[in-house]
Enzyme design. Structure first.
Site, short mmCIF file in Angstrom:
data_model
loop_
_atom_site.label_atom_id
_atom_site.label_comp_id
_atom_site.label_asym_id
_atom_site.label_seq_id
_atom_site.Cartn_x
_atom_site.Cartn_y
_atom_site.Cartn_z
CE LYS A 545 -1.95 -1.64 3.96
NZ LYS A 545 -3.22 -1.43 3.62
CE LYS A 551 -2.40 4.21 3.14
NZ LYS A 551 -3.59 3.69 2.94
CB THR A 653 -9.70 -1.18 -2.16
OG1 THR A 653 -8.75 -0.37 -2.26
CG2 THR A 653 -11.13 -0.19 -2.06
C1 26Q Z 1 -5.18 16.54 -2.49
C2 26Q Z 1 -4.85 18.07 -2.80
C3 26Q Z 1 -3.55 18.07 -3.35
C4 26Q Z 1 -2.62 17.26 -3.88
C5 26Q Z 1 -3.25 15.84 -3.52
C6 26Q Z 1 -4.24 15.58 -2.94
C7 26Q Z 1 -4.52 14.18 -2.69
C8 26Q Z 1 -4.38 13.11 -3.67
C9 26Q Z 1 -4.90 11.92 -3.55
C10 26Q Z 1 -5.26 13.63 -1.48
C11 26Q Z 1 -5.87 12.26 -1.44
C12 26Q Z 1 -5.44 11.57 -2.39
C13 26Q Z 1 -5.78 10.07 -2.33
C14 26Q Z 1 -6.60 9.58 -1.32
C15 26Q Z 1 -7.10 8.02 -1.03
O1 26Q Z 1 -6.61 7.28 -1.87
N1 26Q Z 1 -7.65 7.86 -0.15
C16 26Q Z 1 -7.99 6.25 -0.01
O2 26Q Z 1 -9.15 5.99 -0.65
C17 26Q Z 1 -9.44 4.48 -0.84
C18 26Q Z 1 -10.83 4.37 -1.61
O3 26Q Z 1 -12.00 4.98 -0.97
C19 26Q Z 1 -9.77 4.06 0.70
O4 26Q Z 1 -9.83 2.60 0.54
C20 26Q Z 1 -8.51 4.48 1.51
O5 26Q Z 1 -8.89 4.08 3.09
C21 26Q Z 1 -8.15 5.74 1.40
O6 26Q Z 1 -7.10 6.15 2.22
#
Ligand code: 26Q
Length: 808
Positions: A545, A551, A653
């Site tokens: 992951k 985590k 997931t």
């Molecule tokens: C936001 C603003 C600026 C730059 C980057 C971001 C950004 C990018 C990606 C913030 C968060 C993410 C990704 C989040 C993520 O992958 N969360 C996961 O989502 C999965 C699907 O629902 C869950 O299973 C996970 O638990 C969760 O961590």
């Protein structure tokens, strides 16, 4: 649906592409050309079905789903598309006839890595399910030139390399420059009175052109085809020339460079918001192009926007596309002439928001000044939304200042995207039962009190055709034998039938040998790729992951160190061979995460060079964990590590992929693990650790990790060993974060509090492993009860409870 494609038809079609599209004669065919030619053949088939699907949907005037996500982690598509189109065997035959191995051709394909992790992969799985269920849906994202970086480990440390996926992977894309849109940045606003109304006119802006590059998506067992529309940023050449000749050289080149950088690269951070202006430009470019495109299509069919919300629903994947709300408002008011109230009614009823995280550092907050200067009209609309929402909040909560502040869209010079989405959407959902409960009672507590019906749960799911049937053909064959066919492919709950065989020693033995073969196949693939030889007699104990402190990869490392120390204390004790596998990318700017990668590699090296560990203990860091690596790994995994601090992992997931492939979970009661436990019981997984409410209580009571350190000698030795490191590399910063941390709470994620319980869970797991038949029975139950985690189920729930659309 029946595809009547013979091997001969397929071969002819492929040869045609090689000749006509690439000018390649028989003797010059290589694997790369062959891959591209195969892709083009399937692309044509899908384009044909896609046009038919479109006609059908338009005639029936069905409501359409628009799934907006800044990430789609698609991985490879050749095998997936051939499988879904029912031509996989024909294509394999054609490839062999042409003197190549189909497995080699599949390996040629680069992953389309247009995402970081869970959120992006979820979008990809949902596209497959939406299409398979016959839902008229379009995915929208950006066509990043560079996807998630390629990870190399050099001297035990992560090094990032650019991922130029399009050179080969671009074969799937169809550019549609005729359907381009214009996106405007910067500039000035002017108010004018026209026909008795006040109009806002936007002037002197910079223009960026958005070109759609479409990737067709085939569903399984259906002719239904949907589209993933990826926007590419281009500079408006002709407009540039006009500026140029009017003497505005600098502005002209500014536009040029800004335009080109917008879709250059995917931001590689997840669960951490980085407030860079380029990211904001990406988000608005994405949102504006998408909304304009879908409004245009709606008007083509209906001639009005009055019924827009009846015929369209926009699902936004976290807050990253939150600006759809003000952008749709802008178009409805400034371009279509609707009043605020009319526009608000249409907008609110069109948008739904999925939250994927409760970590405060991941919640998007943007400086007001940045939005104001880059997107002046969008800022005006957000500000107005904020003011009106605040009024309703104050009324409902009788001017409770603390609540007004918490629920504000604009506060302290910042725009809070989650609150904007709650105010401007018709539904908000979490991604697992526990996560949704935390949203309802904590993170969005007051908003939920005000509008309880808005808050829903849809537990995540995965594409079980990709993650089970295709990636684990041995297990698929067993399932077909035992359930009397492959009907589980469209009815995943049929997997339950496997439970009947819990007492069948032969079935359990066969399950065991499938796992053994998958372990060996995986070991061969690792050996080919890196030269590392895995001990296939050991338990394959896997944590893969993104690397993040919550985590708790470090907790896994701590347990391994304890085990290593015990082996040294007593070299003659019984020791079940154990192979710990890690795979994880760290955000390039996340120092602690990179240190943890370095620690894992240092430990792996130390153990590898220790003769005492030979044949007993092995730690391997798998370079460049990605979708295609996961597809090989999941079938081989025996133990799945899902050990996040309770309350922090929204769903997970990967946990579902492991379960479906018969791995047993060691985990905390976090995210979807809770629902796994609901169906499996204590007897089919290894739970440990604090519960979410206990974590919260302990934090409130002033958690002191040093008490655990002082009390527990095993733990103390482990933590000290981290400080002293391995092979001359010390990890004092990690040590300090666990015990003292000058910068924030010590041991923020409570590794020390959970350490003893975690070690105990590992011991229970190893004890259970001794009885192979018992182990295989637990594994069978895991597979049998994983049907609920199929994305088909999740998507059907979205369709029923949020989108209000029909599905199979
Ligand atoms: C936001 C603003 C600026 C730059 C980057 C971001 C950004 C990018 C990606 C913030 C968060 C993410 C990704 C989040 C993520 O992958 N969360 C996961 O989502 C999965 C699907 O629902 C869950 O299973 C996970 O638990 C969760 O961590």
């Amino acid at each position: 649906m029946q595809q009547l494609y013979t091997v001969q038809d397929m071969e002819e079609a492929i040869r045609g592409k090689l000749r006509l599209n690439y000018g390649i004669s028989e003797k010059d065919v290589n694997e790369e050309y062959l891959f591209k030619a195969c892709a083009l053949v399937l692309r044509d088939m899908m384009a044909l079905h896609g046009a038919e699907t479109m006609e059908r949907v338009e005639r029936a005037h069905e409501r359409r789903v628009h799934y907006l996500s800044l990430e789609f982690l698609m991985g490879r598509s050749l095998m997936k598309n051939a499988y879904n189109l029912g031509v996989l065997e024909a294509m394999n035959g054609a490839i062999e006839n042409m003197g190549f191995k189909s497995a080699d051709i599949f390996e040629m394909e680069p992953d389309a890595g247009l995402g970081n992790g869970g959120l992006g992969r979820l979008a990809a799985c949902y596209l497959d399910s939406m299409t398979t269920l016959g839902i008229p849906a379009t995915g929208y994202s950006l066509c990043y030139e560079l996807g998630i970086f390629k990870q190399r480990i050099v001297d035990g440390q992560q090094v990032e390399l650019p991922d130029d996926w399009k050179a080969v992977g671009g074969a799937w894309l169809i550019a549609k420059p005729e359907e381009r849109e214009e996106v405007h940045f910067g500039g000035k606003l002017r108010e004018v009175w026209r026909d008795g109304h006040l109009h806002v006119v936007h002037e002197d802006y910079n223009t960026v052109i958005a070109i759609p590059c479409d990737m067709e998506i085939a569903g399984y067992g259906t002719d239904h085809v949907n589209t993933l529309r990826l926007w590419e940023a281009r500079s408006p050449r002709t407009l540039d020339m006009a500026l140029f000749s009017s003497g505005q050289y600098v502005r002209a080149t500014e536009e040029q460079t800004m335009a080109q950088t917008i879709t250059k690269i995917l931001y590689p951070n997840d669960e951490h918001m980085e407030g860079k202006s380029l990211r904001l430009k990406q988000q608005y470019f994405f949102v504006s192009a998408t909304v304009q495109s879908l409004v245009r299509k709606h008007v083509e069919v209906y001639g009005t926007l009055k019924n827009f919300h009846e015929k369209n629903v926009i699902q936004i994947n976290d807050t990253h596309p939150a600006m759809v709300i003000p952008e749709l408002m802008r178009i409805l008011m400034d371009e279509a002439g609707y009043s605020w109230n009319e526009a608000w009614e249409i907008t609110r009823n069109s948008v739904a928001y999925t939250n994927h995280t409760v970590l405060s550092e991941a919640l998007e907050r943007w400086p007001q000044t940045l939005i104001e200067s880059l997107l002046p009209r969008i800022w005006q609309i957000i500000d107005e939304i904020g003011k009106r929402y605040q009024k309703s909040v104050e009324e409902f909560f009788h001017h409770n200042n603390a609540i007004t502040e918490k629920m504000a869209v604009v506060w302290g010079g910042e725009v809070r995207m989650a609150n904007l989405c709650i105010a401007g959407g018709s539904a908000v959902n979490g991604v697992s039962a526990l996560h949704t409960e935390i949203l309802r009672t904590d993170v969005f507590r007051e908003a939920c009190q005000m509008e309880p019906a808005k808050f829903k749960n849809v537990t995540n799911g995965i594409d079980h055709r990709r993650w089970l049937a295709q990636s684990n053909p041995g297990l698929h064959a067993l399932i077909c034998d035992l359930t009397g066919g492959d009907s589980y492919l469209l009815q995943p709950m049929e997997l339950q039938k496997l439970d009947q065989y819990a007492g069948d020693a032969q079935v359990l033995a066969r399950l065991g040998s499938i796992k053994r073969e998958n372990k060996e196949a995986f070991a061969r693939s690792v050996k080919r790729g890196s030269g590392v030889v895995l001990n296939t007699d050991g338990i394959f104990d896997v944590q893969v992951k993104r690397l993040h402190e919550y985590k708790r990869q470090l907790l896994n490392v701590m347990q391994i160190i304890a085990s290593y120390q015990q082996l040294h204390d007593d070299p003659n004790r019984d020791f079940t061979p154990h192979v710990y596998l890690f795979g994880a990318k760290a955000a390039p700017g996340y120092k602690v995460a990179k240190d943890i990668i370095r620690l894992i590699n240092a430990l792996a090296r130390q153990i590898d060079s220790d003769p005492l560990c030979r044949g007993k203990l092995q730690v391997v860091f798998l370079e460049n964990y990605c979708v295609s690596l996961a597809e090989k790994l999941m079938p081989a995994a025996e133990v799945s590590q899902q050990i996040s601090t309770a309350g922090k992992e929204a769903s997970g997931t990967g946990n579902m992929k492991f379960m479906m492939n018969g791995a047993l979970t060691i985990g905390t009661l976090d995210g979807a693990n809770v629902e796994m436990h609901d169906v499996l019981g204590d007897e089919n997984m290894f739970l440990f650790g604090l519960h979410a409410d206990e974590v919260a209580d302990m934090k409130r009571g002033g958690y002191d990790p040093s008490l655990f350190y002082q009390r527990d000698e095993t733990l103390r030795r482990v933590v000290d060993q981290i400080r002293d490191g391995f092979g001359g590399v010390r990890f004092e910063e990690l040590y300090e974060r666990l015990l003292y941390n000058r910068y924030g709470a010590a041991d923020e994620y409570m590794l020390l509090a959970d350490f003893a319980a975690y070690c105990d869970a590992e011991h229970r797991m190893v004890a259970a492993y001794q009885d192979a038949e018992h182990w295989n029975r637990m594994s069978l139950h895991n597979i049998a009860r994983s049907g609920i985690f199929a994305a088909d189920r999740s998507v059907a729930e979205y369709a029923d409870t949020i989108w209000n659309v029909n599905h199979k």
